[in-house]
Design an enzyme around this catalytic site. Sequence first.
Site, PDB file in Angstrom:
ATOM      1  N   ASP A  21       0.864  -1.174   0.000  1.00 14.59           N
ATOM      2  CA  ASP A  21       0.000   0.000   0.000  1.00 14.59           C
ATOM      3  C   ASP A  21       0.915   1.244   0.000  1.00 14.59           C
ATOM      4  O   ASP A  21       2.135   1.135   0.201  1.00 14.59           O
ATOM      5  CB  ASP A  21      -0.864  -0.053   1.271  1.00 14.59           C
ATOM      6  CG  ASP A  21      -1.595   1.245   1.543  1.00 14.59           C
ATOM      7  OD1 ASP A  21      -2.223   1.768   0.614  1.00 14.59           O
ATOM      8  OD2 ASP A  21      -1.535   1.740   2.696  1.00 14.59           O
ATOM      9  N   PHE A  22       0.333   2.416  -0.238  1.00 15.61           N
ATOM     10  CA  PHE A  22       1.144   3.647  -0.249  1.00 15.61           C
ATOM     11  C   PHE A  22       1.017   4.426   1.069  1.00 15.61           C
ATOM     12  O   PHE A  22       1.871   4.322   1.948  1.00 15.61           O
ATOM     13  CB  PHE A  22       0.746   4.513  -1.462  1.00 15.61           C
ATOM     14  CG  PHE A  22       1.553   5.781  -1.548  1.00 15.61           C
ATOM     15  CD1 PHE A  22       2.821   5.776  -2.103  1.00 15.61           C
ATOM     16  CD2 PHE A  22       1.051   6.975  -1.030  1.00 15.61           C
ATOM     17  CE1 PHE A  22       3.582   6.940  -2.139  1.00 15.61           C
ATOM     18  CE2 PHE A  22       1.805   8.134  -1.073  1.00 15.61           C
ATOM     19  CZ  PHE A  22       3.075   8.118  -1.632  1.00 15.61           C
ATOM     20  N   ASP A  23      -0.103   5.157   1.243  1.00  8.43           N
ATOM     21  CA  ASP A  23      -0.243   6.051   2.405  1.00  8.43           C
ATOM     22  C   ASP A  23      -0.266   5.270   3.717  1.00  8.43           C
ATOM     23  O   ASP A  23      -1.055   4.345   3.887  1.00  8.43           O
ATOM     24  CB  ASP A  23      -1.535   6.866   2.286  1.00  8.43           C
ATOM     25  CG  ASP A  23      -1.482   7.856   1.141  1.00  8.43           C
ATOM     26  OD1 ASP A  23      -0.953   8.951   1.335  1.00  8.43           O
ATOM     27  OD2 ASP A  23      -1.956   7.511   0.038  1.00  8.43           O
TER      28      ASP A  23
HETATM   29 MG   LIG Z   1      -2.821   3.167   3.539  1.00  5.73          MG
END
Ligand SMILES: [Mg+2]
Length: 267
Positions: A21-23
Site C-alpha cells: 500500500d502507499f499512504d
Molecule cells: Mg494506507
Amino acid sequence: MDRAEALEYLLNTQPLALATDFDGTISEIASTPELAAVDPRSRELLTRLADRLPLVAVISGRGVEDARRLVGLPGIVYLGNHGLERWEDGAAHVEPLALSYHVALRSILEAARPALKLPGLVIEEKETGASIHYRLTSDPAVAREQVISVLRDLTEDTGIQLVEGRRVVELRPSLDVNKGTALFDLLTRHPVRAAVYAGDDRTDLDAFTGLRRWGQQEGGRSLAVAISSPEMPAGLRQAADVVVEGVEGWADLMDALLIRLDAENEL
Ligand SMILES: [Mg+2]
C-alpha cells in the site's frame, strides 16, 4: 509469526512477489494528500527489490497517475483507486465499467459541495472516484458524521458506494473490484509462487483476502503484513500474519528480506 519466521516461510518458495500500500505504509500519513511523500528509505528498498524480484507492485486508493508520480519508480506495477486503475508495462488501464460512473460521481460531488464547506475538508477528485479527507477539520468525528450523512443521501440508488479509511470517506463505483480482486488478478498473471502484501487501513483487509485466495487457489505462499498505527482499523491486526510498527517497521522487514535475497545469491 515473528519476522524471522515470516521471512523463512516466504523465501522457502520462490519466485516471490512483493506488493505494498502507499499512504501509511511506505509514506507517513500527511495532513493533506498532496503533502504525502515516499519515505526515502522505503523508496531505496523498493528500487533494490524491483531489481531482484519478478514482481513489485504499489496498490493504493489514490489515482494511479498520482501513485506513480509520488513513488516515481519505473519497472514496478501500480494499481490505483483500489484496483480500478492500473499502470503496467508502460501503459495505463482503467476498468471500463468504472468510467460509466463518471457522470454520476461528478454530479454527486457538485451537489455535495455546498453542504461540505467545512474548513479543513479536502475533496480529492479521481478519474474513477473521489476521496473526502476530514483529517484537518477542527472536529474530525463531527466532520465524519456530516460527510457521511450528506453523501449517504446523495449516493442512494446511484451505483456509487461509500467506503471509509483513515480520516477519509471515499466514493467508489459499486463494482466487484477492490484491492483484493486486483491483487489476485495481478498475482495470477505472473509466474510467482509466494507473495507478501503490506497495508495499514481498512481497504487493505480486502487485499489480505485476495492474497489468501490466490495462495489457496494457486498453491502459493502468502504473507499479510499489517502496519500498526494509532489509527489502526478494527480487525487488521487479527487478519494479518505479521504486524510491524509503522512505516519504519515495514522498511525494516523489506530490508531484512533484501539481506536474505542477497545472501542466497552469493551462495
Ligand atoms: Mg494506507
